[in-house]
Motif scaffolding. Sequence first.
Motif, PDB file in Angstrom:
ATOM      1  N   ILE A 238       0.839  -1.190   0.000  1.00 20.78           N
ATOM      2  CA  ILE A 238       0.000   0.000   0.000  1.00 20.78           C
ATOM      3  C   ILE A 238       0.876   1.244   0.000  1.00 20.78           C
ATOM      4  N   ARG A 239       0.582   2.164  -0.903  1.00 17.46           N
ATOM      5  CA  ARG A 239       1.361   3.377  -1.031  1.00 17.46           C
ATOM      6  C   ARG A 239       1.084   4.336   0.126  1.00 17.46           C
ATOM      7  N   GLY A 240       2.150   4.902   0.673  1.00 15.15           N
ATOM      8  CA  GLY A 240       2.021   5.952   1.661  1.00 15.15           C
ATOM      9  C   GLY A 240       2.285   7.309   1.022  1.00 15.15           C
ATOM     10  N   ASN A 241       2.741   8.270   1.831  1.00 13.32           N
ATOM     11  CA  ASN A 241       2.972   9.626   1.317  1.00 13.32           C
ATOM     12  C   ASN A 241       4.448   9.951   1.156  1.00 13.32           C
ATOM     13  N   ILE A 242       5.323   8.954   1.287  1.00 18.02           N
ATOM     14  CA  ILE A 242       6.768   9.187   1.199  1.00 18.02           C
ATOM     15  C   ILE A 242       7.260   8.831  -0.202  1.00 18.02           C
ATOM     16  N   VAL A 243       8.072   9.707  -0.796  1.00 15.12           N
ATOM     17  CA  VAL A 243       8.558   9.488  -2.160  1.00 15.12           C
ATOM     18  C   VAL A 243      10.070   9.311  -2.152  1.00 15.12           C
ATOM     19  N   ASN A 244      10.558   8.609  -3.150  1.00 15.68           N
ATOM     20  CA  ASN A 244      11.987   8.425  -3.363  1.00 15.68           C
ATOM     21  C   ASN A 244      12.409   9.432  -4.420  1.00 15.68           C
ATOM     22  N   THR A 245      13.157  10.462  -4.019  1.00 13.23           N
ATOM     23  CA  THR A 245      13.550  11.503  -4.977  1.00 13.23           C
ATOM     24  C   THR A 245      14.749  11.086  -5.819  1.00 13.23           C
ATOM     25  N   THR A 246      15.465  10.050  -5.404  1.00 14.09           N
ATOM     26  CA  THR A 246      16.606   9.555  -6.172  1.00 14.09           C
ATOM     27  C   THR A 246      16.155   8.611  -7.271  1.00 14.09           C
TER      28      THR A 246
END
Length: 269
Positions: A238-246
């Motif tokens: 399940i997707r949360g609100n944190i993203v991987n910017t790299t």
Amino acid sequence: MKQSLLLFLILSVCNSCEDVIGVDLPTSDSKLVIDALLGYNENSGNPIISGQVKLTLTAPFLAEEVPPALGAVVTIIDEQTRIPYVLTETQPGIFGINFPEFEFNRSYTLLVEHDNQVYTATQQMNHSPTIDNVVQGDSFLFNEDETEVEVTFTDLPGESNHYLFSFGFGNFLVVDDEFFEDGQLTFSYFYEDVEPGDLLSITLFGIDKDFANYANLVLAQSGEDMGNGPFAVPPANIRGNIVNTTNPENVPFGYFAISEFDTKLLTID
């Protein structure tokens, strides 16, 4: 108005179906899990900051232990002052010291650097009401061994609200105010395996709609028991609100939230 826990679970699941949230298929690759629910209590002018940022890695199915994510740097940035607060790792993968003094209407960014990748999420602190009362009842839901606890709280007025209750022992409940907006609500929660003299801790967090939807999905996937925290990885990713910017395709699990909270204690008779 008194309603049972069972009714609230039904309402929460139904409400969570209103929004479309992407659910990915499980993968065998190890992924980062970021468990970051931070709480604030004004405490009569002596603020209390609680919670931690917990970093783990997904483990193979049936693994006996969930490995901590080692070698990370965790920072919270106050977006108004741009001051970075580098958190102290108190146990492997657990960061719980050097939080900023959170304020309302101010944005904070969680920055996690791990394995040459950078993960971020930005949130503001949500308001929460206080718990009006917690008392032990004498009813049961399924069997006489259960212990009823009646919880009363008053909705924050003038807006649509969502709340997360923590009842201890890894048990959580999401509530929204659709049916008691601006009013007071009393509902029952039923414990199993508690004994006279046990001290129960019941905590109320104010959360936003996105986190409410996320937590509802996690509850549904995990059978209402979320183990050591509200971000434990369920069977579906399940997707949360944190993203991987790299590397945006390498999405982490978990959620970053900041909430005002209130806690009441109850000793079982």
